[in-house]
Design an enzyme around this catalytic site. Structure first.
Site, PDB file in Angstrom:
ATOM      1  N   ARG A   1     -13.748  12.643   9.510  1.00 48.86           N
ATOM      2  CA  ARG A   1     -14.619  13.035   8.385  1.00 48.86           C
ATOM      3  C   ARG A   1     -16.066  13.163   8.838  1.00 48.86           C
ATOM      4  NH1 ARG A   1     -12.591   8.373   4.548  1.00 48.86           N
ATOM      5  NH2 ARG A   1     -10.488   8.533   5.336  1.00 48.86           N
TER       6      ARG A   1
ATOM      7  N   HIS B   1     -13.178   1.089   0.481  1.00 48.10           N
ATOM      8  CA  HIS B   1     -12.973  -0.037   1.415  1.00 48.10           C
ATOM      9  C   HIS B   1     -13.442  -1.351   0.789  1.00 48.10           C
ATOM     10  CE1 HIS B   1     -13.509   2.872   5.061  1.00 48.10           C
ATOM     11  NE2 HIS B   1     -12.213   2.688   4.843  1.00 48.10           N
TER      12      HIS B   1
ATOM     13  N   ASN C   1       0.870  -1.175   0.000  1.00 46.91           N
ATOM     14  CA  ASN C   1       0.000   0.000   0.000  1.00 46.91           C
ATOM     15  C   ASN C   1       0.908   1.226   0.000  1.00 46.91           C
ATOM     16  OD1 ASN C   1      -1.888   1.973   0.385  1.00 46.91           O
ATOM     17  ND2 ASN C   1      -2.771   1.103   2.250  1.00 46.91           N
TER      18      ASN C   1
ATOM     19  N   ARG D   1      -2.459  -2.151  -3.516  1.00 45.52           N
ATOM     20  CA  ARG D   1      -3.747  -1.493  -3.281  1.00 45.52           C
ATOM     21  C   ARG D   1      -3.811  -0.265  -4.184  1.00 45.52           C
ATOM     22  NH1 ARG D   1      -5.481   2.757   1.237  1.00 45.52           N
ATOM     23  NH2 ARG D   1      -7.706   2.669   0.861  1.00 45.52           N
TER      24      ARG D   1
ATOM     25  N   GLU E   1      -7.152  -6.864   4.590  1.00 44.53           N
ATOM     26  CA  GLU E   1      -7.090  -6.421   3.192  1.00 44.53           C
ATOM     27  C   GLU E   1      -5.835  -6.944   2.507  1.00 44.53           C
ATOM     28  OE1 GLU E   1      -8.625  -2.066   2.909  1.00 44.53           O
ATOM     29  OE2 GLU E   1      -8.264  -2.476   5.007  1.00 44.53           O
TER      30      GLU E   1
END
Ligand code: AMP
Length: 394
Positions: free
Chosen positions: A236, A177, A7, A88, A379
């Protein structure tokens, strides 16, 4: 077979080396402050963690250092052991509906969507090119955060705005996601021995999104055109009335960039509590009686509960609710609070079963109308599995 899951951020590079088919994590680590001075890296292997400071002028240098360390630390005997690298990639636009073997041509196609994820995609692609440069003979695979959501139908992914915005500008819900949501669906359906499950998966970490999945296909998800939409998150805002942006700009003299930054970085748990974006700190403040922290937690859980109820309706009744990511896996208080707020669905928590962290387990009572599971996400493993599959089908 050893696969590296990567990533890459604009100044960072996270990696996990995974053995397949055993699914064991062999080593993992993080390179930070690449290209901005005072760079450093940590590598975890065999229960030990090394940290070093070294000048990393760009991602290619970081990859070279990583390869050298993997050999020097005897994590691998030679670079030939790395049979694939899975990356990713945040945004695949409407074009990339599944993982793909990366070539220079494919990278150029992905670059068309950089505008949709300007903070992430260019960095992800830079990471891929660094690996291509240092390990030119190894297969690279791109795994997109948006891909799993590509099964949504127009009635779910369109905003009620001028249709030309969709046709000409690509304005629609993309969802994020996706790799985590897909991993959770795969894990719970394997565990329950069913491939026709209706699942409401709540990925609640620093970022957060909830996805309604029917038989492996996404029906709807809470994040939107960007990861700002949906539930309240660490920093957020989640869903807001778009008109408040112009109002706040006029009143404060802030630019659109500054207001958008406030919505992304100064809102959510942090904005309401004034304490922190981290739910551990918020929980501590709640225990000290901090009113705004209590309010933040209530709002956070209520918004999640509201989406669960809405998605239960959308799915025509869910078979299972799953909770994952940092908060979902670790915070029994937040889990309990969310589940108490969906009591109208007949969902009930079992406090004894809920008293755990980070384990795959059922936390609802035997008479709960819908079972609730905590499913730790992975992930990196999903990225490695996709990489292996594409290499095997080459
Ligand atoms: P993630 O983005 O999935 O890595 O999740 C990170 C978030 O998980 C942190 O910001 C914390 O809010 C939350 N978290 C991690 N551990 C705990 C814990 N033991 N209790 C409550 N929240 C936690």
């Amino acid at each position: 077979m050893k696969i590296l899951a990567v990533n890459a951020g604009s100044s960072s590079l996270k990696f996990t080396l995974i053995e397949l088919p055993s699914k064991n994590t062999i080593a993992s680590g993080l390179f930070e402050k690449i290209g901005i001075g005072n760079s450093m890296y940590t590598i975890k292997f065999n229960g030990e963690k090394i940290t070093k400071e070294v000048d990393l002028k760009d991602h290619a240098v970081a990859v070279e250092v990583l390869m050298q360390e993997l050999v020097d630390m005897h994590i691998i005997a030679s670079l030939d052991e790395i049979e694939g690298i899975g990356h990713r990639i945040v945004h695949g636009g409407q074009e990339f509906k599944e993982s793909i073997i990366l070539t220079e041509d494919v990278l150029r196609r992905i670059e068309k969507y950089n505008e949709l994820a300007p903070l992430h995609n260019p960095a992800n692609i830079m990471g891929v090119r660094a690996f291509m440069q240092v390990l030119p003979h190894v297969t690279n695979v791109g795994v997109f955060d948006t891909a799993f959501h590509s099964t949504m139908e127009p009635k779910e992914y369109l905003y009620a705005v001028p249709y030309e915005w969709y046709q000409e500008l690509g304005v629609r819900k993309y969802g994020f996601h996706g790799t985590s949501h897909r991993y959770i669906y795969k894990t719970i359906s394997e565990a329950l021995g069913r491939d026709d499950l209706k699942v409401i998966n709540c990925h609640i970490g620093n970022g957060g999104s909830i996805t309604a999945i029917d038989s492996g296909k996404v029906v709807d998800t809470t994040m939107g055109f960007t990861p700002l939409a949906g539930i309240m998150m660490g920093t957020r805002s989640g869903d807001i009335d778009a008109s408040l942006i112009e109002y706040v700009m006029k009143k404060t003299g802030k630019s659109i960039t500054e207001v958008t930054n406030d919505l992304n970085k100064k809102s959510g748990l942090l904005g309401i509590s004034g304490v922190s974006s981290d739910s551990r700190d918020v929980e501590e403040a709640i225990n000290e009686g901090n009113e705004r922290a209590i309010l933040a937690q209530e709002m956070y859980c209520q918004k999640i509960a509201n989406y669960i109820a809405m998605y239960n309706n959308l799915l025509g009744g869910a078979d299972v609710i799953t909770l994952t990511a940092g908060v979902g896996e670790n915070s029994k208080t937040t889990r309990k609070n969310i589940i108490e707020k969906i009591a109208s669905l007949g969902v009930k928590i079992d406090d004894v079963k809920n008293d755990m962290r980070g384990e795959f387990s059922c936390i609802s009572s035997d008479d709960s109308a819908i079972p609730v599971y905590v499913v730790p996400t992975n992930e990196e493993l999903m990225i490695a599995l996709d990489t292996l599959e594409l290499i095997n089908n080459k």
